[in-house]
Motif scaffolding. Structure first.
Motif, PDB file in Angstrom:
ATOM      1  N   SER A 167       0.837  -1.207   0.000  1.00 33.04           N
ATOM      2  CA  SER A 167       0.000   0.000   0.000  1.00 33.04           C
ATOM      3  C   SER A 167       0.868   1.252   0.000  1.00 33.04           C
ATOM      4  CB  SER A 167      -0.895   0.026   1.241  1.00 33.04           C
ATOM      5  OG  SER A 167      -1.786  -1.072   1.252  1.00 33.04           O
ATOM      6  N   TYR A 205     -13.937   6.513 -10.061  1.00 28.53           N
ATOM      7  CA  TYR A 205     -12.764   5.640 -10.116  1.00 28.53           C
ATOM      8  C   TYR A 205     -12.686   4.984 -11.482  1.00 28.53           C
ATOM      9  CZ  TYR A 205     -12.540   6.120  -5.053  1.00 28.53           C
ATOM     10  OH  TYR A 205     -12.445   6.629  -3.784  1.00 28.53           O
ATOM     11  N   ASP A 252     -11.765   1.893 -13.819  1.00 30.32           N
ATOM     12  CA  ASP A 252     -11.975   0.470 -13.535  1.00 30.32           C
ATOM     13  C   ASP A 252     -10.762  -0.155 -12.854  1.00 30.32           C
ATOM     14  OD1 ASP A 252     -13.924  -0.254 -16.550  1.00 30.32           O
ATOM     15  OD2 ASP A 252     -14.502   0.544 -14.592  1.00 30.32           O
ATOM     16  N   SER A 253      -9.580   0.295 -13.242  1.00 29.08           N
ATOM     17  CA  SER A 253      -8.355  -0.267 -12.683  1.00 29.08           C
ATOM     18  C   SER A 253      -8.186   0.054 -11.204  1.00 29.08           C
ATOM     19  CB  SER A 253      -7.142   0.252 -13.453  1.00 29.08           C
ATOM     20  OG  SER A 253      -7.092   1.667 -13.394  1.00 29.08           O
ATOM     21  N   LYS A 258     -10.962   0.675  -9.001  1.00 31.21           N
ATOM     22  CA  LYS A 258     -12.135   0.319  -8.205  1.00 31.21           C
ATOM     23  C   LYS A 258     -11.827  -0.828  -7.238  1.00 31.21           C
ATOM     24  CE  LYS A 258     -15.618   1.820 -11.543  1.00 31.21           C
ATOM     25  NZ  LYS A 258     -16.650   1.392 -12.515  1.00 31.21           N
ATOM     26  N   GLY A 259     -12.225  -0.621  -5.988  1.00 25.07           N
ATOM     27  CA  GLY A 259     -12.046  -1.645  -4.978  1.00 25.07           C
ATOM     28  C   GLY A 259     -10.669  -1.674  -4.342  1.00 25.07           C
ATOM     29  N   ARG A 260      -9.713  -0.947  -4.902  1.00 24.99           N
ATOM     30  CA  ARG A 260      -8.350  -0.941  -4.359  1.00 24.99           C
ATOM     31  C   ARG A 260      -7.893   0.441  -3.928  1.00 24.99           C
ATOM     32  NH1 ARG A 260      -4.101  -2.277  -7.601  1.00 24.99           N
ATOM     33  NH2 ARG A 260      -5.111  -1.379  -9.447  1.00 24.99           N
ATOM     34  N   THR A 300      -8.684   4.580  -2.879  1.00 28.16           N
ATOM     35  CA  THR A 300      -9.674   5.477  -2.300  1.00 28.16           C
ATOM     36  C   THR A 300      -9.156   6.906  -2.390  1.00 28.16           C
ATOM     37  OG1 THR A 300     -10.412   3.770  -0.747  1.00 28.16           O
ATOM     38  CG2 THR A 300     -11.042   6.047  -0.272  1.00 28.16           C
ATOM     39  N   ASN A 323      -4.220   0.465  -2.174  1.00 27.48           N
ATOM     40  CA  ASN A 323      -4.012  -0.844  -1.544  1.00 27.48           C
ATOM     41  C   ASN A 323      -3.927  -1.931  -2.613  1.00 27.48           C
ATOM     42  OD1 ASN A 323      -4.276   0.419   0.992  1.00 27.48           O
ATOM     43  ND2 ASN A 323      -6.507   0.119   0.975  1.00 27.48           N
ATOM     44  N   SER A 324      -3.445  -3.075  -2.206  1.00 27.44           N
ATOM     45  CA  SER A 324      -3.341  -4.227  -3.114  1.00 27.44           C
ATOM     46  C   SER A 324      -2.677  -3.836  -4.424  1.00 27.44           C
ATOM     47  CB  SER A 324      -4.740  -4.819  -3.383  1.00 27.44           C
ATOM     48  OG  SER A 324      -5.366  -5.200  -2.171  1.00 27.44           O
TER      49      SER A 324
END
Length: 120
Positions: free
Chosen positions: A17, A60, A62-63, A65-67, A69, A84-85
């Motif tokens: 991270s 966000y 697509d690359s 999203k979810g990782r 913020t 993150n990740s």
């Protein structure tokens, strides 16, 4: 004088991270949404994430999203990107900028960026 100062980049292993910071000054940035962009070697600069200063709207790629913020501190004119990740394909120079139009059209003046290197 318009100034954008990005910081927080570095070298991390995949899965790690980083938190990027962008200090904005010299323009009425509070009037514009802000975005984080990145440019990988040999590729065009692309939007990663965007936010209004209030945080009421975010975007966000697509690359990201979810990782990733995106967040902002209006009082300090600072925008953050928590990543993150991380993956090797996230390796790039990351820039922030104000947006002429939502969510990916930025003004022409750029800061020096901050380099993120993710190793596998």
């Amino acid at each position: 004088q318009v100034q954008l100062v990005e910081s927080g980049g570095g070298s991390v292993q995949a899965g790690g991270s980083l938190r990027l910071s962008c200090a904005a000054s010299g323009r009425t940035y509070s009037s514009y949404a802000m975005g984080w962009f990145r440019q990988a070697p040999g590729k065009e600069r692309k939007i990663v994430a965007a936010t209004t200063w209030s945080g009421s709207s975010t975007y966000y790629a697509d690359s990201a999203k979810g990782r990733f913020t995106i967040s902002s501190n209006n009082a300090e004119n600072t925008v953050y990107l928590q990543m993150n990740s991380l993956k090797p394909e996230d390796t790039a120079v990351y820039y922030c900028n104000a947006l002429k139009s939502w969510p990916r059209n930025a003004f022409d003046t750029w800061g020096q960026g901050t380099l993120v290197t993710v190793s596998s």
